[in-house]
Design a protein around this motif. Structure first.
Motif, PDB file in Angstrom:
ATOM      1  N   TYR A   1     -36.473  62.464  -8.263  1.00 26.50           N
ATOM      2  CA  TYR A   1     -37.075  61.531  -9.215  1.00 26.50           C
ATOM      3  C   TYR A   1     -36.370  61.582 -10.578  1.00 26.50           C
ATOM      4  O   TYR A   1     -36.353  60.595 -11.305  1.00 26.50           O
TER       5      TYR A   1
ATOM      6  N   THR B   1     -34.951  68.327  -3.872  1.00 25.10           N
ATOM      7  CA  THR B   1     -36.388  68.237  -3.612  1.00 25.10           C
ATOM      8  C   THR B   1     -36.847  66.866  -4.121  1.00 25.10           C
ATOM      9  O   THR B   1     -36.135  66.235  -4.930  1.00 25.10           O
ATOM     10  N   PRO B   2     -38.018  66.401  -3.706  1.00 29.46           N
ATOM     11  CA  PRO B   2     -38.478  65.091  -4.216  1.00 29.46           C
ATOM     12  C   PRO B   2     -38.504  65.044  -5.746  1.00 29.46           C
ATOM     13  O   PRO B   2     -38.055  64.058  -6.345  1.00 29.46           O
ATOM     14  N   ALA B   3     -38.976  66.102  -6.406  1.00 26.12           N
ATOM     15  CA  ALA B   3     -39.052  66.089  -7.878  1.00 26.12           C
ATOM     16  C   ALA B   3     -37.654  65.998  -8.500  1.00 26.12           C
ATOM     17  O   ALA B   3     -37.454  65.279  -9.485  1.00 26.12           O
ATOM     18  N   GLN B   4     -36.685  66.700  -7.912  1.00 27.69           N
ATOM     19  CA  GLN B   4     -35.303  66.612  -8.422  1.00 27.69           C
ATOM     20  C   GLN B   4     -34.765  65.196  -8.225  1.00 27.69           C
ATOM     21  O   GLN B   4     -34.039  64.665  -9.056  1.00 27.69           O
TER      22      GLN B   4
ATOM     23  N   PRO C   1     -42.723  61.499 -15.830  1.00 28.15           N
ATOM     24  CA  PRO C   1     -44.090  61.716 -15.327  1.00 28.15           C
ATOM     25  C   PRO C   1     -44.962  60.454 -15.410  1.00 28.15           C
ATOM     26  O   PRO C   1     -45.766  60.194 -14.515  1.00 28.15           O
TER      27      PRO C   1
END
Lengths: 94, 471
Positions: B420, B415-418, B304
């Motif tokens: 990252y 997904t984008p979060a995965q 984060p």
């Protein structure tokens, strides 16, 4: 905080991006998922901690304030077709 | 043949530099057809440069005389289109060399082309390409990713048969990640060790230029050439540059290496674990004192923190790209807001828009303290925790990436979060500006596995020393 299309449109406007309706719709759940990742920082106490704006304590290395040869106007303008009388030409601001 | 042997051959007149560069360029073309490692092959300028070296003019006696080098597309090369993999910079011909490129030229290196990458470095698989660009393919399996964002650099470093060094750039792991997926050595130096002058910036407090090559000795030699203070870049360090190649043969006995305990177990592929443990055993048998350490804050909060700070900086850096002065342009119509927005909306790719949006949001009034400012404070805690560990250890070892190179069809479903999360082990050394090195330490089902060594600021010599012990 409510993540909705109004917020996305507001951010896009600030970012100077015109998002299509499809882009906006796709971005909404992604934005929510990423903000969930960010939320993890709520779990750490940073009271009294100084921000780190760069990682290494480097002494300021400023060169001597002396005039040296630089780009010619011609070189500086070589990468654009929007130029006039030796200056960059841009859209109206008012 | 090592880079040092090649250069000696050039110095001794045993190697015909012009003939060699012709052969190298032909090989680049063949490789590029199948793997797409180069956005551009700079044939004409490479031959001209080779002729200068051959006539014993510029760089003929240099430390990299006649050596073919490739440059990530986000690093400016005078007279050669430099796009950072983005349609926004299509057609941009820099009128100057980046600081690291000037040093390479002075040392006699010959630039063969610009390597493929995620647009502006925004990715870990080189699949977030700009509009009109294609993703490079893994040298061991063309259905898989090279890693990113310096994917083209690492792929070419693996595939090219002649001595060669690639310059990559890392913001959150973009040198070691692709080096791991392509089975080569990648060295990301301390922040400020190598000039960022002429680097098309992603995150100015994070960006580092570093070499990728087949061996530790090759990257050590290249680092020695490109490192050092640059009066055009005020964040470069005046700390003396060490003789990195001399560390290759230094005994590692007595060095202390911390085994990062949070990097093993859940979420880490068992084949990756096994190979990295093999490397740890190898260090132990060479007399290195290896013991478990913990980096709780960097591991738990690195992602984060990084994904707030990096997009925040990227969104300000990319604000200058607006269809004026260079790169993508439109017919000038309407006011500046309309014009800028139209050019940016047309020319930025999907992930670039996403990161600009995220970074704009985290810096906006009302959200700035909760996101950006908080992340900079957590960054301080991350740096402090590493500094404490380095009171007890000379280096830290972990897997570079916890998985094997994924297939493109697998990446597409993330997904984008995965997406990252792939950077879990690499973002924190980058946030802390620490030098880190990927060493190939094994293979599973024909796919390479890398171990990452991290040291304290400006201890690149120790990285070279430990890396060489793993070869």
């Amino acid at each position: 905080m409510k993540v909705d299309s109004a917020l996305i449109e507001h951010v896009a406007k600030n970012a100077r991006l015109q998002l299509s309706r499809t882009e906006c719709e796709a971005f909404l759940p992604e934005f929510e998922e990423i903000l969930d990742v960010y939320k993890k920082l709520n779990g750490i106490d940073v009271t009294g901690v100084e921000p780190a704006l760069q990682p290494v304590d480097l002494a300021p290395n400023l060169r001597e304030d002396k005039i040296k040869a630089s780009f010619s106007q011609e070189k500086a303008l070589a990468n654009t077709k929007h130029k006039k009388d030796g200056y960059f030409k841009g859209p109206r601001t008012m | 043949m090592s880079v040092a042997e090649f250069v000696k051959g050039v110095h001794d007149g045993q190697i015909d530099v012009v003939e060699h560069i012709h052969r190298t360029l032909e090989e680049c073309k063949i490789i590029n057809k199948e793997y797409g490692y180069l956005n551009l092959i700079s044939e004409e300028s490479a031959i001209a440069q080779a002729k200068l070296v051959s006539k014993k003019r510029k760089g003929a006696k240099g430390a990299l005389a006649g050596l073919p080098v490739s440059i990530k597309d986000s690093i400016c090369v005078k007279g050669v289109e430099s796009t950072a993999g983005s349609a926004m910079l299509k057609g941009y011909i820099p009128p100057f060399d980046a600081g690291c490129v000037s040093r390479l030229r002075q040392a006699g290196a010959i630039i063969v082309g610009k390597t493929a990458q995620d647009e502006f470095g925004f990715g870990s698989f080189s699949t977030n390409t700009g509009i009109g660009f294609t993703a490079p393919k893994n040298p061991f399996d063309r259905l898989r990713s090279c890693g990113g964002s310096s994917g083209g650099a690492a792929g070419l470093a693996q595939k090219l048969s002649v001595p060669h060094v690639a310059l990559g750039e890392s913001t959150g792991g973009s040198i070691v990640n692709p080096a791991s997926f392509c089975g080569v050595v990648g060295l990301c130096p301390t922040y400020g060790r190598v000039s960022r002058y002429g680097l098309i910036d992603y995150g100015s407090s994070l960006d580092k230029v570093g070499p990728i090559g087949k061996t530790v000795a090759d990257v050590a030699l290249a680092l020695k050439v490109i490192a050092g203070f640059d009066e055009k870049e005020s964040t470069t360090a005046t700390v003396p540059v060490e003789d990195y190649p001399s560390f290759v043969k230094k005994d590692v006995a007595g060095l202390r290496v911390g085994i990062l305990k949070e990097s093993f177990g859940e979420g880490t592929d068992s084949a990756v674990e096994k190979s990295v443990w093999g490397a740890i055993k190898q260090l132990e048998s060479a007399g290195v004192d290896c013991r478990e350490i913990s980096l709780k804050i960097p591991i738990e909060y690195g992602i984060p923190t990084y994904y707030i700070i990096a997009p925040s900086e990227a969104s300000t850096n990319l604000a200058k790209l607006c269809g004026l002065r260079y790169g993508a342009e439109e017919k000038i119509e309407g006011d500046f807001n309309t014009y800028f927005s139209e050019v940016r909306s047309r020319a930025f790719g999907k992930e670039a828009k996403r990161r600009i949006m995220l970074g704009t949001f985290t810096r906006m009034a009302g959200y700035r303290d909760a996101y950006y400012v908080k992340a900079t404070k957590v960054r301080r805690l991350i740096i402090d925790e590493y500094k404490n560990v380095f009171k007890k250890c000379d280096a830290v070892i972990s897997p570079t990436v916890s998985i094997l190179p994924p297939r493109f069809d697998e990446i597409k479903n993330l997904t984008p979060a995965q997406n990252y999360l792939i950077d879990a082990l690499t973002v924190s050394p980058n946030l802390a500006g620490l030098p880190h090195l990927n060493m190939p330490v094994g293979k599973h089902n024909g796919l390479p596995i890398g171990a990452m060594l991290t040291t304290d600021h400006f201890k690149e010599g120790v990285l070279v020393q430990l890396g060489a012990a793993l070869e």
